[in-house]
Design a protein around this motif. Structure first.
Motif, PDB file in Angstrom:
ATOM      1  N   PHE A  95      27.560  36.400  43.924  1.00 53.01           N
ATOM      2  CA  PHE A  95      26.419  36.146  43.042  1.00 53.01           C
ATOM      3  C   PHE A  95      26.105  34.651  42.922  1.00 53.01           C
ATOM      4  O   PHE A  95      25.461  34.233  41.969  1.00 53.01           O
ATOM      5  N   ALA A  96      26.545  33.901  43.915  1.00 56.96           N
ATOM      6  CA  ALA A  96      26.167  32.488  43.974  1.00 56.96           C
ATOM      7  C   ALA A  96      24.718  32.390  44.448  1.00 56.96           C
ATOM      8  O   ALA A  96      24.298  33.106  45.362  1.00 56.96           O
ATOM      9  N   THR A  97      23.935  31.512  43.825  1.00 55.92           N
ATOM     10  CA  THR A  97      22.530  31.338  44.215  1.00 55.92           C
ATOM     11  C   THR A  97      22.461  30.587  45.535  1.00 55.92           C
ATOM     12  O   THR A  97      23.012  29.497  45.684  1.00 55.92           O
ATOM     13  N   LEU A  98      21.767  31.194  46.493  1.00 53.31           N
ATOM     14  CA  LEU A  98      21.633  30.609  47.825  1.00 53.31           C
ATOM     15  C   LEU A  98      20.316  29.868  47.993  1.00 53.31           C
ATOM     16  O   LEU A  98      20.272  28.784  48.576  1.00 53.31           O
ATOM     17  N   LEU A  99      19.227  30.462  47.500  1.00 51.70           N
ATOM     18  CA  LEU A  99      17.890  29.891  47.642  1.00 51.70           C
ATOM     19  C   LEU A  99      17.069  30.250  46.425  1.00 51.70           C
ATOM     20  O   LEU A  99      17.349  31.239  45.734  1.00 51.70           O
ATOM     21  N   SER A 100      16.031  29.474  46.171  1.00 52.71           N
ATOM     22  CA  SER A 100      15.099  29.767  45.073  1.00 52.71           C
ATOM     23  C   SER A 100      13.675  29.639  45.596  1.00 52.71           C
ATOM     24  O   SER A 100      13.399  28.884  46.539  1.00 52.71           O
ATOM     25  N   ARG A 101      12.766  30.366  44.939  1.00 56.09           N
ATOM     26  CA  ARG A 101      11.369  30.347  45.383  1.00 56.09           C
ATOM     27  C   ARG A 101      10.471  30.678  44.197  1.00 56.09           C
ATOM     28  O   ARG A 101      10.764  31.575  43.405  1.00 56.09           O
ATOM     29  N   THR A 102       9.364  29.961  44.090  1.00 56.64           N
ATOM     30  CA  THR A 102       8.341  30.298  43.104  1.00 56.64           C
ATOM     31  C   THR A 102       7.376  31.302  43.733  1.00 56.64           C
ATOM     32  O   THR A 102       6.840  31.060  44.822  1.00 56.64           O
ATOM     33  N   ALA A 103       7.191  32.426  43.073  1.00 53.29           N
ATOM     34  CA  ALA A 103       6.367  33.497  43.629  1.00 53.29           C
ATOM     35  C   ALA A 103       4.921  33.044  43.795  1.00 53.29           C
ATOM     36  O   ALA A 103       4.355  32.356  42.936  1.00 53.29           O
ATOM     37  N   SER A 104       4.328  33.440  44.917  1.00 57.06           N
ATOM     38  CA  SER A 104       2.927  33.142  45.203  1.00 57.06           C
ATOM     39  C   SER A 104       2.408  34.196  46.165  1.00 57.06           C
ATOM     40  O   SER A 104       3.110  35.154  46.507  1.00 57.06           O
ATOM     41  N   ALA A 105       1.190  34.031  46.628  1.00 55.25           N
ATOM     42  CA  ALA A 105       0.613  34.988  47.570  1.00 55.25           C
ATOM     43  C   ALA A 105       1.258  34.886  48.949  1.00 55.25           C
ATOM     44  O   ALA A 105       1.175  35.818  49.761  1.00 55.25           O
ATOM     45  N   ALA A 106       1.902  33.758  49.249  1.00 63.10           N
ATOM     46  CA  ALA A 106       2.535  33.572  50.551  1.00 63.10           C
ATOM     47  C   ALA A 106       3.850  34.346  50.602  1.00 63.10           C
ATOM     48  O   ALA A 106       4.666  34.253  49.675  1.00 63.10           O
ATOM     49  N   PRO A 107       4.109  35.104  51.667  1.00 65.55           N
ATOM     50  CA  PRO A 107       5.383  35.818  51.783  1.00 65.55           C
ATOM     51  C   PRO A 107       6.557  34.844  51.857  1.00 65.55           C
ATOM     52  O   PRO A 107       6.429  33.717  52.352  1.00 65.55           O
ATOM     53  N   TRP A 108       7.691  35.293  51.372  1.00 62.43           N
ATOM     54  CA  TRP A 108       8.941  34.532  51.459  1.00 62.43           C
ATOM     55  C   TRP A 108       9.687  35.035  52.692  1.00 62.43           C
ATOM     56  O   TRP A 108      10.288  36.113  52.668  1.00 62.43           O
ATOM     57  N   ALA A 109       9.629  34.287  53.776  1.00 64.28           N
ATOM     58  CA  ALA A 109      10.242  34.689  55.040  1.00 64.28           C
ATOM     59  C   ALA A 109      11.605  34.016  55.177  1.00 64.28           C
ATOM     60  O   ALA A 109      11.720  32.788  55.070  1.00 64.28           O
ATOM     61  N   LEU A 110      12.652  34.812  55.434  1.00 60.19           N
ATOM     62  CA  LEU A 110      14.024  34.314  55.455  1.00 60.19           C
ATOM     63  C   LEU A 110      14.746  34.790  56.710  1.00 60.19           C
ATOM     64  O   LEU A 110      14.509  35.904  57.197  1.00 60.19           O
ATOM     65  N   ALA A 111      15.629  33.965  57.229  1.00 62.16           N
ATOM     66  CA  ALA A 111      16.550  34.349  58.301  1.00 62.16           C
ATOM     67  C   ALA A 111      17.938  34.477  57.678  1.00 62.16           C
ATOM     68  O   ALA A 111      18.589  33.467  57.395  1.00 62.16           O
ATOM     69  N   LEU A 112      18.383  35.701  57.422  1.00 67.18           N
ATOM     70  CA  LEU A 112      19.630  35.939  56.702  1.00 67.18           C
ATOM     71  C   LEU A 112      20.672  36.570  57.611  1.00 67.18           C
ATOM     72  O   LEU A 112      20.349  37.409  58.462  1.00 67.18           O
TER      73      LEU A 112
END
Length: 358
Positions: A310-327
């Motif tokens: 449960f360690a925070t890895l990334l943060s993002r402010t929600a918007s119309a742009a998709p949040w694209a991640l390589a996990l």
């Protein structure tokens, strides 16, 4: 080449009396040893890799007749490679690490968990030699015990161990002792370790037909070799225990989904990235996870957390742009203040699309 690395690889497929008959261990041990010696893999000099395989004793076994006690490799054949490294550790007592950079231990075949006590713990699973006989001769090699001897003696800076064998509880069997004294004066707490077992305490490890061409393979090692050869690396092209744990913990249950479950075990269970198992030249990873947000969520902060720590890895402010991640393969959680948590499971080779609404 990593000239300061060493490896002991044992694969036993032929047993004198233990059942069931096995086909996978030697094939798996060869695959792991080949990876170790490959410049694209472990890059360990072949002279530093000791292979103890059933096929090396075929000529001896041709004269054994039906005497199960004459099958090889025996316990002494299995422990000889460790003894040579232990002697080298003692001779180099004036320096640390006393032998080299990294030790690999790989053991595959029939296995048990000898009697457990507060000292040995349930990690003392033992690989049984070829001449083992039920209720008569069940002395085996505990990969964990040897790994800990080398750690406590500060023989290497890093120790990586994998055991692909059953861990059936046998409280009537005492674990065979390692009689060589610990070499004192090192800094064992500085040694980095990564240990993996094919299954949990008192459960079985399985082999089944896998791969191309199809052949009997240990399920754990098959998944491990996938992670080692094609598993997802970090942005710098480094394969670390994190990537291996994420891949294997998902892949093994997936391969066993229509049969008896098998759940691997690792120590540490949530490793960091300090041990770099291998480095591969890699293009920037393609996103495999896409998160979209409903308009009412715009402007709110979302955190991506590791699903285990449960360690925070990334943060993002929600918007119309998709949040694209390589996990990397593994489990994750998306959280926001005052909102519900959303779990994510990233499977090897798969993609994830998650839409978050209010």
């Amino acid at each position: 080449m990593n000239v300061q690395d060493h490896a002991v690889v044992v694969g036993i497929s032929k047993y004198g009396s233990l059942k069931p008959a096995l086909e996978g261990p030697e094939r798996d041990a060869k695959a792991f040893a080949d990876w170790l010696e490959s410049p694209q893999g472990g890059a360990v000099p072949p002279s530093n890799v000791t292979r103890v395989l059933s096929s090396k004793f075929d000529q001896h076994d041709a004269n054994r007749g039906n005497d199960a006690f004459l099958f090889e490799p025996t316990l002494s054949s299995m422990t000889a490679a460790f003894a040579r490294l232990m002697a080298l550790t003692a001779r180099n007592s004036s320096k640390v690490p006393r032998v080299g950079r990294r030790l690999y231990i790989y053991l595959s075949g029939h296995g048990i968990t000898p009697r457990v006590d507060p000292v040995t713990s349930t990690n003392q699973s033992a690989l049984l030699p070829a001449n083992s006989m039920e209720d008569v001769n069940l002395d085996g090699v505990s990969g964990h015990a040897y790994a800990e001897w080398f750690r406590l003696s500060h023989a290497f800076a890093e120790i990586v161990m994998f055991m692909d064998c059953c861990r059936t509880d046998r409280p009537d069997v005492a674990p065979p002792p390692i009689t060589a004294p610990i070499v004192q004066g090192g800094r064992p707490d500085d040694v980095l370790v990564f240990y993996g077992w094919a299954t949990r305490w008192d459960t079985r490890a399985w082999e089944q037909v896998l791969g191309t061409p199809p052949s009997k393979r240990g399920v754990f090692t098959f998944a491990l070799m996938e992670a080692l050869t094609t598993g997802q690396t970090d942005a710098q092209g480094r394969l670390t225990p994190q990537g291996i744990v994420g891949h294997v913990n998902i892949r093994v249950p997936q391969l066993r989904q229509n049969d008896v479950r098998q759940l691997p075990q690792f120590f540490p269970p949530n490793p960091d990235g300090r041990i770099v198992i291998a480095s591969r030249a890699t293009a920037p990873p393609e996103p495999n996870t896409t998160i979209t947000f409903a308009p009412p969520l715009f402007g709110q902060q979302f955190d991506l957390q590791d699903g285990s720590t449960f360690a925070t890895l990334l943060s993002r402010t929600a918007s119309a742009a998709p949040w694209a991640l390589a996990l990397n393969p593994g489990t994750y959680v998306i959280t926001r203040a005052g909102g519900r948590d959303t779990p994510l499971i990233v499977r090897p080779g798969g993609t994830v699309k998650e839409h978050l609404d209010d």
